[in-house]
Design an enzyme around this catalytic site. Structure first.
Site: not given
Ligand code: S3P
Length: 434
Positions: A122, A167, A313, A340, A344, A386
């Site tokens: 990733r 994130q 998600d 992801k 996906r 998922r």
């Molecule tokens: C998440 C942010 C999302 C999401 C992940 C959880 C988080 O990812 O897809 O399952 O807890 O901050 P991204 O921030 O990379 O979009």
């Protein structure tokens, strides 16, 4: 190759009431932020799942003592971290590695963050770039995990995020706790705001104005008492199953209704879904409530722009819904789905084709014309929770018995998925492969 599977047969509808496990995003943050707070953080309804257990094990490896009152109830004795004896293993958890990287950049000792082969694939440049701009001594292996971090003094920056990612936003804000001066993140879309809410509840000076989030360091994090609300990303599976299977009528309680997470509900409403959402209160600074879903005839819709991040998600399960909707469903601006746990878009398209579905993949989304007849098959979850759960719901729409190989990964976010779905009346069993 996984050696377990879901065996699913169509049934006569899902009925009754249920809860779902605690929110994954909030559970990761509860252990990490609780570890940094000075004092005792009490967390109830914590999600004990593959991804979040990896975050918990990591903070324990940093010398933080955690009392486990039960599987889902933790008492975290937060404070200063100790240098870990080995690398920190985040297994499959993208949220775990990216958020912890921001925190570890501020520590006075070196560390290495790593995980499974899947996690090593990733992209990490998205956090390495802003953290390096702050002066962090962090590097990756071809911009991927393992990540190596050395102690360094960071400076606050203004970071204009190129992708709407919670994130990335969180990694930068968490590093900002240890930087000199304020850190500002400018987000291009409304990415989930659990970090902002929880840090603010812990006494951090963090202010959101429009698309700007400004964190001013200096405060010691105060411990909190938190009950984690149910994860709407998990609720999505029984909700869509109930909408699609005639005779269904289910009610899910205690679900997180934070508007940065409810994009799927809005899209399903636009498709004509009979969904009733009732807010019942606040839990851990997040709105929670009840969702009632009844069988509905859906019509196709268009999804793009800001809505994408609010349901990032939920696209695998939306693809299943779209196969049953009258007319065309077109999704754009969702290229993030390709990075992801799996790609996906292409994995779901490939697996749904095994059920006989016709799907057009586009670089940033997909086009599905419905309604389509699905036929029972053997499909694969690709070690992506998922995907496994979405395919199990697709299997309900056939006339025979389907097998979804790779069931255990559902436990990365939804432990007890088969049990919860079976209690609502779905004919699903989790078995070892013969
Ligand atoms: C998440 C942010 C999302 C999401 C992940 C959880 C988080 O990812 O897809 O399952 O807890 O901050 P991204 O921030 O990379 O979009």
């Amino acid at each position: 190759m996984a050696n377990d599977c879901f065996v699913v047969r169509p049934g006569s509808g899902l009925r009754g009431g249920s809860t779902v496990p605690g929110d994954k995003s909030i559970s990761h943050r509860a252990v990490m932020f609780g570890a940094m707070a000075v004092g005792t953080t009490h967390v109830r309804a914590w999600l004990a799942a593959g991804d979040t257990e990896a975050s918990l094990a990591s903070i324990q490896a940093l010398g933080i003592r955690v009392e486990r009152l039960s599987r889902n109830e933790l008492v975290i004795h937060g404070g200063a971290f100790e240098p870990p004896k080995s690398y920190l293993n985040l297994v499959n958890a993208g949220t775990g590695i990216r958020l912890l990287a921001g925190i570890m950049c501020g520590q006075p000792f070196p560390s290495v963050l790593d995980g499974s082969e899947q996690l090593r694939r990733r992209p990490m440049k998205r956090i390495l770039t802003p953290l390096q701009m702050m002066g962090a001594a962090i590097s990756g292996t071809n911009d991927r995990a393992p990540l190596t971090i050395q102690p360094a003094q960071m400076q606050g920056i203004q970071y204009d995020m190129p992708v709407a990612s919670a994130q990335v936003k969180s990694a930068v804000l968490l590093a900002g706790l240890f930087a000199k001066g304020a850190t500002t993140v400018v987000q291009p879309g409304p990415a989930r705001d659990h970090t902002e809410r929880m840090l603010s509840a812990m006494g951090v000076n963090i202010v959101t104005e429009g698309d700007h989030i400004v964190l001013t360091p200096g405060a010691t994090l105060k411990p909190i008492n938190l009950t984690v609300p149910g994860d709407i990303s998990s609720a999505a599976f029984p909700i869509v199953a109930a909408l699609l299977v005639p005779g269904s009528d289910i009610t899910l309680t205690g679900i997180n209704l934070n508007s940065t997470r409810t994009g799927l509900i809005d899209v399903l409403h636009a498709m004509g879904a009979d969904l009733t959402v009732t807010e019942t209160g606040l839990e851990g600074g997040e709105p929670v409530g009840t969702i009632r879903a009844r069988h509905s005839v859906l019509k196709g819709t268009q999804v793009g722009g800001a809505k994408v991040v609010e349901m990032i998600d939920e696209f695998p399960i939306l693809m299943v819904a779209a196969t049953q909707a009258e007319g065309e469903t077109v999704v754009r601006d969702a290229q993030e789905l390709r990075v992801k746990e799996t790609d996906r878009i292409s994995v779901m398209a490939g697996e749904l084709r095994k059920f006989g579905a016709e799907i057009t993949e586009t670089p940033d989304g997909f086009i599905i014309k419905g309604p389509q007849k699905l036929t029972a098959t053997v499909a694969e979850g690709h070690d992506d929770h998922r995907i496994s759960m979405s395919l199990s719901v697709a299997a309900l729409l056939t006339e025979g018995q389907s097998t979804v190989i790779d069931a255990r990964c559902a436990g990365d976010s939804f432990p007890g998925f088969a049990g919860t779905m079976a209690a609502l009346g779905m004919d699903i069993q989790q078995r070892d492969l013969e």
